[in-house]
Design a protein around this motif. Structure first.
Motif, short mmCIF file in Angstrom:
data_model
loop_
_atom_site.label_atom_id
_atom_site.label_comp_id
_atom_site.label_asym_id
_atom_site.label_seq_id
_atom_site.Cartn_x
_atom_site.Cartn_y
_atom_site.Cartn_z
N ILE A 123 -7.63 0.90 -8.26
CA ILE A 123 -8.73 0.17 -7.60
C ILE A 123 -8.20 -0.55 -6.36
O ILE A 123 -8.82 -0.49 -5.29
CB ILE A 123 -9.39 -0.83 -8.57
CG1 ILE A 123 -10.19 -0.08 -9.63
CG2 ILE A 123 -10.26 -1.84 -7.83
CD1 ILE A 123 -10.67 -0.93 -10.79
N LEU A 124 -7.06 -1.21 -6.48
CA LEU A 124 -6.45 -1.91 -5.34
C LEU A 124 -6.17 -0.94 -4.20
O LEU A 124 -6.48 -1.22 -3.03
CB LEU A 124 -5.17 -2.60 -5.80
CG LEU A 124 -4.53 -3.61 -4.87
CD1 LEU A 124 -5.47 -4.76 -4.57
CD2 LEU A 124 -3.24 -4.14 -5.49
N TYR B 116 0.84 -1.20 0.00
CA TYR B 116 0.00 0.00 0.00
C TYR B 116 0.88 1.25 0.00
O TYR B 116 0.67 2.16 -0.79
CB TYR B 116 -0.95 0.03 1.20
CG TYR B 116 -1.62 1.37 1.34
CD1 TYR B 116 -2.70 1.71 0.53
CD2 TYR B 116 -1.13 2.33 2.22
CE1 TYR B 116 -3.29 2.96 0.62
CE2 TYR B 116 -1.72 3.57 2.32
CZ TYR B 116 -2.80 3.89 1.51
OH TYR B 116 -3.37 5.13 1.59
N GLU C 27 -12.94 1.39 7.32
CA GLU C 27 -13.99 0.61 7.98
C GLU C 27 -13.45 -0.12 9.20
O GLU C 27 -14.09 -0.16 10.25
CB GLU C 27 -14.62 -0.39 7.01
CG GLU C 27 -15.52 0.27 5.99
CD GLU C 27 -16.22 -0.73 5.08
OE1 GLU C 27 -16.59 -1.82 5.57
OE2 GLU C 27 -16.39 -0.42 3.89
N ASN D 198 -7.63 2.01 -3.67
CA ASN D 198 -8.90 2.50 -3.12
C ASN D 198 -9.58 1.47 -2.24
O ASN D 198 -10.14 1.81 -1.19
CB ASN D 198 -9.84 2.95 -4.24
CG ASN D 198 -9.37 4.23 -4.90
OD1 ASN D 198 -8.70 5.05 -4.28
ND2 ASN D 198 -9.70 4.40 -6.17
N TYR D 199 -9.56 0.20 -2.65
CA TYR D 199 -10.17 -0.85 -1.83
C TYR D 199 -9.46 -0.95 -0.49
O TYR D 199 -10.09 -1.08 0.55
CB TYR D 199 -10.11 -2.20 -2.56
CG TYR D 199 -11.35 -2.54 -3.33
CD1 TYR D 199 -11.71 -1.81 -4.47
CD2 TYR D 199 -12.17 -3.59 -2.95
CE1 TYR D 199 -12.84 -2.12 -5.19
CE2 TYR D 199 -13.30 -3.91 -3.67
CZ TYR D 199 -13.64 -3.16 -4.79
OH TYR D 199 -14.76 -3.48 -5.49
N TYR D 200 -8.13 -0.91 -0.51
CA TYR D 200 -7.38 -1.02 0.74
C TYR D 200 -7.67 0.17 1.66
O TYR D 200 -7.85 -0.01 2.86
CB TYR D 200 -5.88 -1.13 0.45
CG TYR D 200 -5.08 -1.49 1.68
CD1 TYR D 200 -5.01 -2.81 2.10
CD2 TYR D 200 -4.42 -0.52 2.41
CE1 TYR D 200 -4.28 -3.14 3.24
CE2 TYR D 200 -3.69 -0.84 3.54
CZ TYR D 200 -3.63 -2.16 3.96
OH TYR D 200 -2.91 -2.49 5.08
N GLU D 201 -7.73 1.36 1.09
CA GLU D 201 -8.04 2.55 1.89
C GLU D 201 -9.44 2.46 2.49
O GLU D 201 -9.65 2.78 3.66
CB GLU D 201 -7.89 3.82 1.05
CG GLU D 201 -6.46 4.15 0.73
CD GLU D 201 -6.30 5.29 -0.27
OE1 GLU D 201 -7.28 5.66 -0.95
OE2 GLU D 201 -5.17 5.80 -0.38
N SER D 202 -10.40 2.01 1.70
CA SER D 202 -11.78 1.86 2.17
C SER D 202 -11.86 0.82 3.28
O SER D 202 -12.50 1.03 4.32
CB SER D 202 -12.68 1.47 1.00
OG SER D 202 -14.00 1.29 1.44
N MET D 203 -11.21 -0.31 3.07
CA MET D 203 -11.19 -1.37 4.07
C MET D 203 -10.53 -0.87 5.35
O MET D 203 -11.04 -1.12 6.46
CB MET D 203 -10.43 -2.57 3.51
CG MET D 203 -10.45 -3.78 4.38
SD MET D 203 -9.71 -5.26 3.60
CE MET D 203 -8.29 -4.61 2.75
#
Length: 135
Positions: A86-87, A24, A97, A89-94
């Motif tokens: 995308i990878l 990341y 949360e 953004n998904y990691y940042e979103s996860m």
């Protein structure tokens, strides 16, 4: 009293790391600097380490994560591909949360610790042996 819960997130596919704190930070640094060399310097890694790490992940995923363009006024630039973005953004979103969940659990543990400390203090108070002086 401050209770903290700490975590790190790794995503694996068949035992192969897809993304975690290390990749990341590499992808984020490339996005910010536009260069693998600059990203490596920023993170204190060698260019070869960063390049090898990216290539290993691209092999696991089967798609490119970065795209380099040579020459021109800017002397070349490296950008994340759509999959790389995308990878990221998904990691940042996860991560966001998970942080929200951790904050809720930190509050629950703070309450638990306070309750335990209060209970221990009450038990200790009840077990006190009064001090009497002999006359």
């Amino acid at each position: 009293m401050v209770v903290r819960i700490k975590s790190r997130i790794w995503v694996d596919k068949d035992g192969q790391e897809l993304i975690g704190p290390g990749i990341y930070s590499i992808l984020k640094a490339i996005e910010e600097t536009g260069s693998i060399a600059s990203a490596a310097r920023k993170l204190g890694y060698s260019y070869k380490f960063v390049w090898t790490y990216i290539k290993r992940l691209e092999d696991v995923l089967g798609v490119p994560l970065v795209e380099s363009k040579r020459g021109g006024k800017e002397r070349g630039v490296t950008e994340l591909t759509e999959v790389g973005k995308i990878l990221l953004n998904y990691y940042e979103s996860m991560s966001r949360e998970v942080e929200e969940v951790l904050k809720r659990w930190e509050q629950k543990f703070s309450n638990l610790v306070e309750t335990l400390q209060t209970a221990v203090a009450e038990v200790e108070k009840e077990e006190e042996i009064p001090y009497y002086e002999e006359e």
